[in-house]
Design a protein around this motif. Structure first.
Motif, mmCIF file in Angstrom:
data_model
loop_
_atom_site.group_PDB
_atom_site.id
_atom_site.type_symbol
_atom_site.label_atom_id
_atom_site.label_comp_id
_atom_site.label_asym_id
_atom_site.label_seq_id
_atom_site.Cartn_x
_atom_site.Cartn_y
_atom_site.Cartn_z
ATOM 1 N N GLN A 23 3.435 6.055 12.074
ATOM 2 C CA GLN A 23 4.027 5.966 10.742
ATOM 3 C C GLN A 23 3.650 7.130 9.832
ATOM 4 O OE1 GLN A 23 2.705 1.588 10.643
ATOM 5 N NE2 GLN A 23 4.551 1.559 9.417
ATOM 6 N N HIS A 124 -1.551 0.620 17.908
ATOM 7 C CA HIS A 124 -0.649 0.203 16.840
ATOM 8 C C HIS A 124 0.784 0.505 17.302
ATOM 9 C CE1 HIS A 124 -0.660 -0.801 12.310
ATOM 10 N NE2 HIS A 124 0.609 -0.854 12.700
ATOM 11 N N ASN A 169 -3.194 -4.137 17.312
ATOM 12 C CA ASN A 169 -2.647 -4.483 16.003
ATOM 13 C C ASN A 169 -1.476 -5.442 16.160
ATOM 14 O OD1 ASN A 169 -2.286 -4.002 13.001
ATOM 15 N ND2 ASN A 169 -0.233 -3.539 13.774
ATOM 16 N N GLU A 170 -1.603 -6.613 15.541
ATOM 17 C CA GLU A 170 -0.499 -7.578 15.439
ATOM 18 C C GLU A 170 0.230 -7.799 16.758
ATOM 19 O OE1 GLU A 170 2.081 -6.636 12.180
ATOM 20 O OE2 GLU A 170 0.533 -7.008 10.703
ATOM 21 N N ASN A 299 -4.254 -9.237 8.923
ATOM 22 C CA ASN A 299 -3.177 -8.580 8.187
ATOM 23 C C ASN A 299 -2.432 -9.676 7.444
ATOM 24 O OD1 ASN A 299 -4.009 -6.324 9.533
ATOM 25 N ND2 ASN A 299 -2.094 -5.952 10.622
ATOM 26 N N GLU A 379 -4.958 -5.304 6.622
ATOM 27 C CA GLU A 379 -3.726 -4.934 5.911
ATOM 28 C C GLU A 379 -3.409 -5.977 4.848
ATOM 29 O OE1 GLU A 379 -0.200 -3.960 8.228
ATOM 30 O OE2 GLU A 379 -1.438 -3.026 9.767
ATOM 31 N N TRP A 426 -2.632 -1.943 2.845
ATOM 32 C CA TRP A 426 -1.526 -1.217 3.436
ATOM 33 C C TRP A 426 -0.725 -0.659 2.292
ATOM 34 C CZ3 TRP A 426 -0.929 0.261 8.283
ATOM 35 C CH2 TRP A 426 0.285 0.835 8.645
ATOM 36 N N TRP A 434 8.585 0.899 10.065
ATOM 37 C CA TRP A 434 9.249 0.926 11.376
ATOM 38 C C TRP A 434 10.764 0.729 11.319
ATOM 39 C CZ3 TRP A 434 5.734 2.173 15.100
ATOM 40 C CH2 TRP A 434 4.396 1.941 14.779
ATOM 41 N N ASN A 436 12.444 -0.148 8.397
ATOM 42 C CA ASN A 436 12.957 -0.102 7.019
ATOM 43 C C ASN A 436 12.997 1.293 6.413
ATOM 44 O OD1 ASN A 436 12.853 -3.194 6.573
ATOM 45 N ND2 ASN A 436 10.810 -2.663 7.289
ATOM 46 N N LYS A 440 11.021 1.786 1.683
ATOM 47 C CA LYS A 440 10.092 0.685 1.439
ATOM 48 C C LYS A 440 8.681 1.280 1.386
ATOM 49 C CE LYS A 440 9.070 -4.000 3.104
ATOM 50 N NZ LYS A 440 9.100 -4.921 4.259
ATOM 51 N N TYR A 442 4.607 1.648 0.317
ATOM 52 C CA TYR A 442 3.400 0.820 0.206
ATOM 53 C C TYR A 442 2.202 1.572 -0.356
ATOM 54 C CZ TYR A 442 5.127 -3.017 3.264
ATOM 55 O OH TYR A 442 5.799 -4.074 3.804
HETATM 56 C C1 BG6 Z 1 2.471 -4.703 9.611
HETATM 57 C C2 BG6 Z 1 2.249 -3.490 10.447
HETATM 58 O O1 BG6 Z 1 3.298 -5.548 10.309
HETATM 59 O O2 BG6 Z 1 3.086 -4.586 8.391
HETATM 60 C C3 BG6 Z 1 2.527 -2.182 9.755
HETATM 61 O O3 BG6 Z 1 0.995 -3.494 11.052
HETATM 62 C C4 BG6 Z 1 3.753 -2.337 8.887
HETATM 63 O O4 BG6 Z 1 2.648 -1.170 10.722
HETATM 64 C C5 BG6 Z 1 3.412 -3.343 7.799
HETATM 65 O O5 BG6 Z 1 4.269 -1.158 8.353
HETATM 66 C C6 BG6 Z 1 4.513 -3.577 6.811
HETATM 67 O O6 BG6 Z 1 5.678 -3.977 7.449
HETATM 68 P P1 BG6 Z 1 7.048 -3.266 7.126
HETATM 69 O O7 BG6 Z 1 8.027 -3.871 8.062
HETATM 70 O O8 BG6 Z 1 7.346 -3.570 5.711
HETATM 71 O O9 BG6 Z 1 6.812 -1.809 7.368
#
Ligand code: BG6
Length: 479
Positions: A23, A124, A169-170, A299, A379, A426, A434, A436, A440, A442
Motif C-alpha cells: 500500500q 500483509h 495480517n487479518e 485491527n 490498526e 491506520w 486495496w 478503494n 479513501k 486514513y
Molecule cells: C485492514 C487492512 O483490513 O483495513 C488494511 O489490514 C486496510 O490493509 C485497512 O487498508 C482499511 O481497509 P480499506 O478497505 O478501507 O483500505
C-alpha cells in the motif's frame, strides 16, 4: 467510569501508526523484487477502484527517510510496517535477495536511530506470485515450509532490533475475500477450498510462531486479527442466538485456533454437515497448540449488529461499498445463522462502516476474558475524503474526533484491567486502499496523489498530525 478515576496509559505505551508494503512502497520491480499476487491481480480490469495499483503507491521505498523524519517530528513511539516477501525471496523461496534485506535494514535502523520501535508484519497479503503459480499458494501445505523459512530468514536478519512481530495480517479478511467474495486474489468462490486454505494458513501461522519461540529470539509475536464485535439487535432470544453464532463464525473461528489450537465446535460441526470442513491431522493439532501467540494483534474498525436470518430465503453475502457513496451497502449474512443489520445508535462513514468507539472497549474486554493475552491494537482509523486547501492545510477534525473517542475507549479498557501494549493507528501516511483506490484516506500525513496521477507525491501534515503529536506528548492524559 468517571474520568478522574480512570487509569493512566502506561509510560511505555506504544503510541504509533501503521502501513503495509503493497500500500505504500511502490518500486514494484526494483532491486530484484519478485511479483506478488497483488501485482498481477490489480491488472485484471474491474478488480480495483478505477483500476488503481501499487506500482508507485506513495513511493515510500524511495522516500522512507522523509517519512521517518515525519514520524520523529510527530513523536511516534512505534511504527508498524510489513515486509514484502517478494523483496526477500523474489520467487517465494530459494535464493535470498540481499537488496531486499538491505532495504528493511535501512528502514529499521532509521527508525531505531529516531527512537521509534519497529513493529514488523511478516505477511500483509502480498503473496509471491511464483508460489501461487507453482502450487496454488495457501491451498498447498508446501506453503507452511516456505512461509516458515521466509519468517525465519526475517527473524535472523532483523531479530536483533525488532521486539514486536506480527505473523499474518487479518487472515479472516484475506481468506474470505480471496476464496469467497472474489475481491482479493486468487478471486475464487468455493467454500471447501476456502476452509482448506484457511486451515493451511493457520498451520503456517503456528509454524512461524513456534519457530520464533524455538529460536529464542527477543520480543514477542502474534497475529493481527480483524475483529468486529457483534451485538444482538435487541433482546429477542432468536437474535441473541444469531449474535452468538456470529461471534463463533466470524471471530472465535480464528482466534480460538490461534490461542487454543481448536475450532469452535458449533462451526466445525456445521462445516462438516456441509462437507466443507478442513481436514485436520493429529500432527496439525499438535502444531496449532504449539504455536501460541505472545499477544493478540487487534485491527478494530467497527462493530456489527446482528439479527436472526432464516435458512430458507435468508440474506446471503453482500458486496462491499468500494465507491465511497454512502448508503450503497446492504445487509449481509449466512442463511440459518445470522445477518448484519442497521444499528440506530451508530453513524456510518462514507464507505458505510459503523462508527463505534465503545465497540473497541468491548473488543478489548472480550479478547481479554476469552484469551487472557495482552493486546496490541495494530490498526484503527477512519477512511475519509480529505481536502487539501490552497494553503496546503488539511482540516480533518472528523478524524481527530474519531481517534480521540477510540483512545478514550482504550483508556476505559485499561481501567477495566485489560493489558493493552500499544495503539498503531491506520495509517501514518495516506496510502492505497486495496479495493478503494487513493480517495479513501486514513493518514496523519496527506500524500498529494490520486487515482489518475501520482503527481509529485508531496507530503503535507494534516491537523490530526499535530493533534496526535500532543496526545503522545501528554501520554493520552487529556482527551
Ligand atoms: C485492514 C487492512 O483490513 O483495513 C488494511 O489490514 C486496510 O490493509 C485497512 O487498508 C482499511 O481497509 P480499506 O478497505 O478501507 O483500505
Amino acid at each position: 467510569m468517571e474520568y478522574e478515576k480512570m487509569s493512566h496509559f502506561p509510560t511505555d505505551f506504544l503510541w504509533g501508526a501503521s502501513s503495509a508494503a503493497y500500500q505504500i512502497e511502490g518500486a514494484y520491480r526494483e532491486d530484484g523484487k519478485g511479483l506478488s499476487v497483488w501485482d498481477k491481480f490489480v491488472r485484471i480490469p474491474g478488480k480495483t477502484f478505477k483500476g488503481t495499483n501499487g506500482d508507485v503507491a506513495v513511493d515510500h521505498y524511495h522516500r522512507f527517510e522523509e517519512d521517518v523524519a515525519l514520524m520523529k517530528e510527530q513523536g511516534l513511539k512505534a511504527y508498524r510496517f510489513s515486509i514484502a516477501w517478494t523483496r526477500i525471496f523474489p520467487e517465494g523461496k530459494g535464493q535470498v535477495n540481499q537488496k531486499g534485506i538491505d532495504f528493511y535494514n535501512r528502514l529499521i535502523d532509521e527508525l531505531i536511530a529516531n527512537q521509534i520501535e519497529p513493529v514488523v508484519t511478516l505477511y500483509h497479503w502480498d503473496l509471491p506470485q511464483a508460489l501461487q503459480d507453482e502450487y496454488g499458494g495457501w491451498e498447498s501445505r508446501e506453503i507452511v515450509t516456505d512461509f516458515t523459512n521466509y519468517a525465519k530468514t526475517c527473524f535472523d536478519a532483523f531479530g536483533d532490533r525488532v521486539n514486536y512481530w506480527v505473523s499474518l495480517n487479518e487472515q479472516n479478511v484475506f481468506i474470505s475475500h480471496g476464496y469467497q467474495m472474489e475481491s482479493h486474489p486468487p478471486a475464487v468462490n468455493d467454500e471447501k477450498r476456502m476452509y482448506a486454505a484457511n486451515h493451511i494458513a493457520n498451520l503456517a501461522n503456528a509454524s512461524a510462531i513456534k519457530t520464533f519461540h524455538d529460536g529464542h529470539y527477543q520480543g514477542g509475536i502474534g497475529p493481527s486479527f480483524a475483529y468486529s464485535p457483534g451485538y444482538a439487535v435487541n433482546g429477542d432470544p432468536k437474535n441473541q442466538v444469531a449474535a452468538t453464532n456470529y461471534e463463533d463464525y466470524a471471530a472465535h473461528f480464528w482466534m480460538d485456533v490461534y490461542v487454543y489450537g481448536r475450532y469452535p465446535k458449533m462451526i466445525y460441526k456445521w462445516l462438516t454437515e456441509r462437507g466443507t470442513a478442513p481436514v485436520i491431522t493429529e500432527a496439525d493439532q499438535a502444531l496449532l497448540i504449539a504455536g501460541k501467540p505472545d499477544f493478540m494483534g487487534l485491527n478494530y474498525y467497527q462493530t456489527q449488529t446482528i439479527a436472526a436470518n432464516p435458512l430458507v430465503g435468508g440474506v446471503g453475502l453482500a458486496a462491499e461499498n468500494n465507491t465511497g457513496k454512502k448508503g450503497t451497502s446492504s445487509e449481509s449474512g449466512v442463511p440459518g445463522m445470522f445477518k448484519t443489520t442497521n444499528n440506530e445508535f451508530l453513524k456510518q462513514t462514507d464507505w458505510d462502516w459503523n462508527i463505534d468507539p465503545e465497540g473497541l472497549r468491548i473488543a478489548l474486554r472480550r479478547i481479554d476474558s476469552r484469551y487472557d493475552l495482552p493486546v496490541l491494537i495494530t490498526e484503527n482509523g477512519l477512511g475519509a475524503y480529505d481536502k487539501l486547501e490552497e494553503d496546503h492545510q488539511i482540516h480533518d477534525d472528523y478524524r481527530i474526533y474519531f481517534i480521540n473517542e477510540h483512545i478514550k475507549a482504550i483508556k476505559e479498557a485499561i481501567s477495566d484491567g485489560v493489558k493493552v501494549i500499544g495503539y498503531t493507528t491506520w495509517s501514518f501516511t495516506d496510502l492505497l486502499s486495496w479495493s478503494n483506490g487513493y480517495q479513501k484516506r486514513y493518514g496523519f500525513v496527506y500524500v498529494d496523489r490520486d487515482e489518475e496521477s501520482a503527481k509529485e507525491l508531496k507530503r503535507y501534515k494534516k491537523d490530526s498530525f499535530y493533534w496526535y503529536q500532543k496526545v503522545i506528548q501528554e501520554n493520552g492524559r487529556y482527551l
